[in-house]
Design a protein around this motif. Sequence first.
Motif, mmCIF file in Angstrom:
data_model
loop_
_atom_site.group_PDB
_atom_site.id
_atom_site.type_symbol
_atom_site.label_atom_id
_atom_site.label_comp_id
_atom_site.label_asym_id
_atom_site.label_seq_id
_atom_site.Cartn_x
_atom_site.Cartn_y
_atom_site.Cartn_z
ATOM 1 N N TRP A 304 0.677 -1.322 -0.390
ATOM 2 C CA TRP A 304 0.025 0.393 -0.001
ATOM 3 C C TRP A 304 0.678 0.886 -0.378
ATOM 4 N N THR A 356 -2.279 0.106 -9.657
ATOM 5 C CA THR A 356 -2.578 -0.383 -9.119
ATOM 6 C C THR A 356 -2.792 -2.117 -10.107
ATOM 7 N N TRP A 381 -1.537 -1.528 -4.183
ATOM 8 C CA TRP A 381 -3.016 -0.252 -3.832
ATOM 9 C C TRP A 381 -1.730 0.734 -4.248
ATOM 10 N N THR A 383 -2.617 5.012 -4.406
ATOM 11 C CA THR A 383 -3.490 5.921 -4.282
ATOM 12 C C THR A 383 -3.615 7.207 -3.714
ATOM 13 N N TYR A 424 -7.962 -2.160 5.589
ATOM 14 C CA TYR A 424 -6.680 -3.560 4.472
ATOM 15 C C TYR A 424 -6.292 -4.028 6.058
ATOM 16 N N THR A 429 -10.679 -6.340 3.488
ATOM 17 C CA THR A 429 -11.513 -5.105 2.876
ATOM 18 C C THR A 429 -12.607 -4.321 3.669
ATOM 19 N N VAL A 452 -3.596 -1.827 6.672
ATOM 20 C CA VAL A 452 -3.516 -0.469 5.837
ATOM 21 C C VAL A 452 -5.006 0.423 5.916
ATOM 22 N N TRP A 454 -7.008 4.021 5.035
ATOM 23 C CA TRP A 454 -7.348 4.939 4.157
ATOM 24 C C TRP A 454 -8.443 5.483 4.376
ATOM 25 N N LYS A 462 -9.511 6.613 -3.567
ATOM 26 C CA LYS A 462 -8.641 6.452 -2.295
ATOM 27 C C LYS A 462 -7.853 7.146 -1.725
ATOM 28 N N PRO A 465 -2.937 6.752 2.988
ATOM 29 C CA PRO A 465 -3.153 5.191 2.670
ATOM 30 C C PRO A 465 -1.674 4.825 4.178
ATOM 31 N N ASN A 467 0.096 2.968 7.466
ATOM 32 C CA ASN A 467 0.173 1.392 8.026
ATOM 33 C C ASN A 467 0.341 1.552 9.461
#
Length: 557
Positions: A304, A356, A381, A383, A424, A429, A452, A454, A462, A465, A467
């Motif tokens: 991510w 992505t 992913w 964003t 996620y 998700t 993750v 977001w 999105k 993001p 962590n």
Amino acid sequence: VFLSFFSGFPTSIVTVTPDNPVFTGETVKLKCVINSDHSNWRYEWYKDSVILQTSERYTVNRDTLTIRGATESDQGQYWCKGQRDRRPNSSTSSSAVSLSVKDLKPKPELTSDPAGAALTGNTVTLTCRMDPSTGNWDSYWYKHTLNPETEKKKTNSYTLKIDSVSDGGQYWCRAGRGKPVYYTQYSDALWVNVTVFPKAVVTVRPDERVFRGETVTLRCDIKWGGDTEWTYRWEIEGTNNQYKNTVSRTSTQELNISGVDLSHSGKYTCTGQIHTQSSQRSDAVTLTVSAEAQASVRVSPQPWLTEGESVTLICEVSGSSKGWTFSWFRDHDHLSDSSRGAGGSYTLSPAALQHTGVYTCRAERGRPAYYTHNSSSQTLWITGVSASVSLVINPSRSQHFSSDSLSLSCEDKSNSAGWTVRRYTDKDTQTCAKQTGSGCVMDSLSTSDTGVYWCESESGEKRHPRNITVHDGEVILESSVDPVIEGETLTLHCLHRSTNSPILSADFYKDGSLIQNQTTGEMNITTVSKSHEGFYYCKTERGQSLHSWISVRVRGQ
């Protein structure tokens, strides 16, 4: 009547030692042999019809005539007869024996087999060769110097066991016979050049770990300065009982196995041979054949990320790392720039929204090409960046203790109501369970909340993001949840669960290496650059934190 009387005389013959011809200086013995059961014979010796008596040159001792120090003048026809007082009172005269005396001492020829350089661990046979017409000789062998410490052999060959270089050197021989021994000239010196015998080395292409159906080539190499052609011998000890201690011989340097299968697993060794000499046997190379090859893909640092950041996909083949070329696919389509990742690493820098997707890889090697199965999928992913939308995390750090509370909210300067916190985890998700408008509150964190998080709009966009890692241990690393801007200062703390405050003594690590030992529990990196990106963690006497990826963003991105 006359014939009957004559036929009653015993016959006589003359034997000569050593074999005829003889050489000047030799001692020659002639013996008169009378074919009779009677005794008390008196022997008469003649040379060219002249009767011989004991003198300085000749010794007559009953049936034996001895010539000491023969010379060319001793050449001639020799014969004998016997006389006695009773009947039969005479033997027949023997047939004459022609004695030939050669003036030049003979000289043997010394040869070696094999000729040329000798390898340690082998044997060399020396042959002291005399002209066969000169009779039988004993051989006397000398090494390095002509000294009396010799080795006598009844045969004309001498076998050298070459254990070390010191066994080489200069060798001579000469022949001898009779009593006292008459010696020939020395042979010409022969040099036995000894070389430490080389060790064979086995190499395997493409790898010692291969898969069923691949083509395997084993090669035997010997480092050798000479230009002699080697022949090769391969030995195979199989791992299956069916092939246990199987030995295969071939004269080729390479052993090719097409369509290898499990039965070809085993230990392979080789030796080289030049005529009768062998190299040292190679160390064994173990060939392991597995049923099938499987590629796998992993991502570094994380799947991510925000557009503009960097990410690397890494493709590997389980149990084998040599010789592979890799191909890359996104959403099942072969990537047009797949060759960028042919070495096993496919990097997106900077990453964009269109990157992505679901990524897989495949490996191949050899000719004809052998292909692995496609790897399992890895989702990336990416964003977008929005100056107006941000995910606000409180407390503002990436690591958190289990059982603590955490709040997250999406802030949009223009329309905050249009965004929802999504996450996620290792399960799926989902929307935050306790949603309050555009925010999310988690009263008691658990490790299953690691993932993750977001902000997502109603239209599916999105943004931002981040962590979040939840640790059930006693120590966490406090670091910024957002990327650090290049040129700014990075500050890290090591926190303890009981106080939720910095620990006074902590060690800090980057990518597994100790970078700073701090008694204050704090570490500062001033003027951060891209080289400071990596996985960081801290360690104290109370425990160790989990790892957190700290990314560095170029100012203005």
